[in-house]
Design an enzyme around this catalytic site. Structure first.
Site, mmCIF file in Angstrom:
data_model
loop_
_atom_site.group_PDB
_atom_site.id
_atom_site.type_symbol
_atom_site.label_atom_id
_atom_site.label_comp_id
_atom_site.label_asym_id
_atom_site.label_seq_id
_atom_site.Cartn_x
_atom_site.Cartn_y
_atom_site.Cartn_z
ATOM 1 N N ASP A 10 0.872 -1.169 0.000
ATOM 2 C CA ASP A 10 0.000 0.000 0.000
ATOM 3 C C ASP A 10 0.917 1.228 0.000
ATOM 4 O OD1 ASP A 10 -2.229 1.808 0.714
ATOM 5 O OD2 ASP A 10 -1.300 1.792 2.700
ATOM 6 N N ASP A 12 -0.221 5.168 0.932
ATOM 7 C CA ASP A 12 -0.477 6.171 1.981
ATOM 8 C C ASP A 12 -0.599 5.528 3.361
ATOM 9 O OD1 ASP A 12 -2.303 7.614 -0.577
ATOM 10 O OD2 ASP A 12 -0.622 8.639 0.387
ATOM 11 N N GLU A 19 -0.701 11.228 5.111
ATOM 12 C CA GLU A 19 -2.046 11.819 5.209
ATOM 13 C C GLU A 19 -2.095 13.142 5.982
ATOM 14 O OE1 GLU A 19 -4.293 8.862 2.987
ATOM 15 O OE2 GLU A 19 -4.446 10.979 3.467
ATOM 16 N N GLU A 56 -13.609 11.018 -3.900
ATOM 17 C CA GLU A 56 -14.724 10.454 -3.112
ATOM 18 C C GLU A 56 -14.821 11.121 -1.748
ATOM 19 O OE1 GLU A 56 -13.324 7.599 -6.154
ATOM 20 O OE2 GLU A 56 -12.370 8.918 -4.676
HETATM 21 C C1 XBP Z 1 -5.167 6.363 0.769
HETATM 22 C C2 XBP Z 1 -6.291 7.106 0.165
HETATM 23 C C3 XBP Z 1 -5.994 8.130 -0.884
HETATM 24 C C4 XBP Z 1 -5.324 9.339 -0.243
HETATM 25 C C5 XBP Z 1 -5.526 10.579 -1.073
HETATM 26 O O1 XBP Z 1 -4.694 5.509 -0.234
HETATM 27 O O2 XBP Z 1 -7.429 6.850 0.494
HETATM 28 O O3 XBP Z 1 -7.215 8.504 -1.455
HETATM 29 O O4 XBP Z 1 -5.932 9.602 1.015
HETATM 30 O O5 XBP Z 1 -5.011 10.352 -2.371
HETATM 31 P P1 XBP Z 1 -3.871 4.124 0.144
HETATM 32 P P2 XBP Z 1 -5.873 10.849 -3.639
HETATM 33 O O6 XBP Z 1 -3.814 4.006 1.654
HETATM 34 O O7 XBP Z 1 -4.671 3.022 -0.512
HETATM 35 O O8 XBP Z 1 -2.502 4.328 -0.462
HETATM 36 O O9 XBP Z 1 -6.390 12.243 -3.328
HETATM 37 O O10 XBP Z 1 -4.902 10.819 -4.802
HETATM 38 O O11 XBP Z 1 -6.978 9.835 -3.755
HETATM 39 MG MG MG Z 2 -2.970 3.232 3.298
#
Ligand code: XBP
Ligand code: MG
Length: 241
Positions: A10, A12, A19, A56
């Site tokens: 993964d 983020d 975040e 979203e």
């Molecule tokens: C985490 C998410 C992403 C980010 C924001 O992704 O939910 O949407 O918060 O990125 P993961 P975007 O943990 O699956 O890596 O604004 O580009 O969506």
């Molecule tokens: Mg994540």
């Protein structure tokens, strides 16, 4: 007995703690740019993270806090433009080197490569963000370390749906039983488990209290040799079984 062939990461919260001081800051810069009096503080953003995907998340915020009468195409165009602005700011933060990799990530990636394990990424975030993150932290050539970078809108349903992990497995030509996922959140764990993947979770400030039932291991981070935790390939092979 299946053999471990790949690690699927993964992004983020897992590769980097992006975040609170990354995406959230970029969203607020975009709100300001577009003349909105919105501000997502740390706590509010933590609640909004229950919805994966930046577009979203904006739509969810509007529906919950800023209801608008028209659900027209106009609104969708507005969300797309706002998200594009946010991505520009987020990529800028990444390019400035403001967001490092989490402990042990670079070490484990290099160990996995040295041991002949294949690598992939399965994330909800926008593909452009990954290129910027990998280039800023590991150098542009690191993009080629990953057989598949499955990101964002390539699938119709984002995490916790299993789609993005199924997409990654299909494009690698591997069965879930041959891989391990590394995640940070309840949504991410649900997505990986839904695709049949054994999963290691490294928690962070936003996900610490979440439910990680079904994870192979739940850890503070991937750690370093000699530290309390050190997730290396031999440890992963042991718990993979
Ligand atoms: C985490 C998410 C992403 C980010 C924001 O992704 O939910 O949407 O918060 O990125 P993961 P975007 O943990 O699956 O890596 O604004 O580009 O969506
Ligand atoms: Mg994540």
């Amino acid at each position: 007995m299946p053999t471990l062939k790949a690690l699927i990461f993964d992004v983020d919260g897992t590769l980097s703690d992006t975040e609170r001081d990354g995406h959230r800051v970029a969203f607020n810069q975009a709100f300001r740019d577009m003349g909105l009096n919105w501000h997502w503080d740390v706590e509010t953003y933590g609640e909004l993270l229950e919805v994966t995907g930046g577009k979203e998340r904006i739509r969810h915020f509007i529906e919950r806090y800023q209801p608008v009468s028209d659900k027209s195409e106009e609104l969708e165009r507005f969300i797309l433009e706002l998200h594009k602005t946010k991505t520009r700011y987020f990529v800028g933060l990444l390019n400035s080197g403001a967001i490092p990799l989490r402990p042990g990530v670079e070490r484990l990636l290099n160990e996995a490569r040295a041991e002949g394990l294949r690598l992939a990424i399965a994330t909800t975030t926008t593909a452009e963000n990954i290129t910027a993150l990998l280039t800023a932290t590991l150098g542009k050539s690191s993009i080629g370390w990953f057989d598949v970078i499955a990101a964002g809108d390539v699938v119709p349903n984002k995490k916790p749906a299993p789609d993005i992990y199924i997409y990654a497995l299909q494009h690698m030509g591997l069965d879930a039983s041959e891989c391990i996922a590394i995640e940070d959140s309840e949504n991410g764990l649900a997505s990986a488990l839904g695709a049949g993947l054994k999963t290691i979770v490294t928690i962070n400030a936003y996900t610490r209290q979440q439910n990680f039932n079904g994870a192979l291991a739940v850890l503070e981070h991937l750690g370093q040799p000699g530290g309390e935790t050190c997730v290396d390939v031999s440890m992963i092979r042991r718990i993979f079984g």
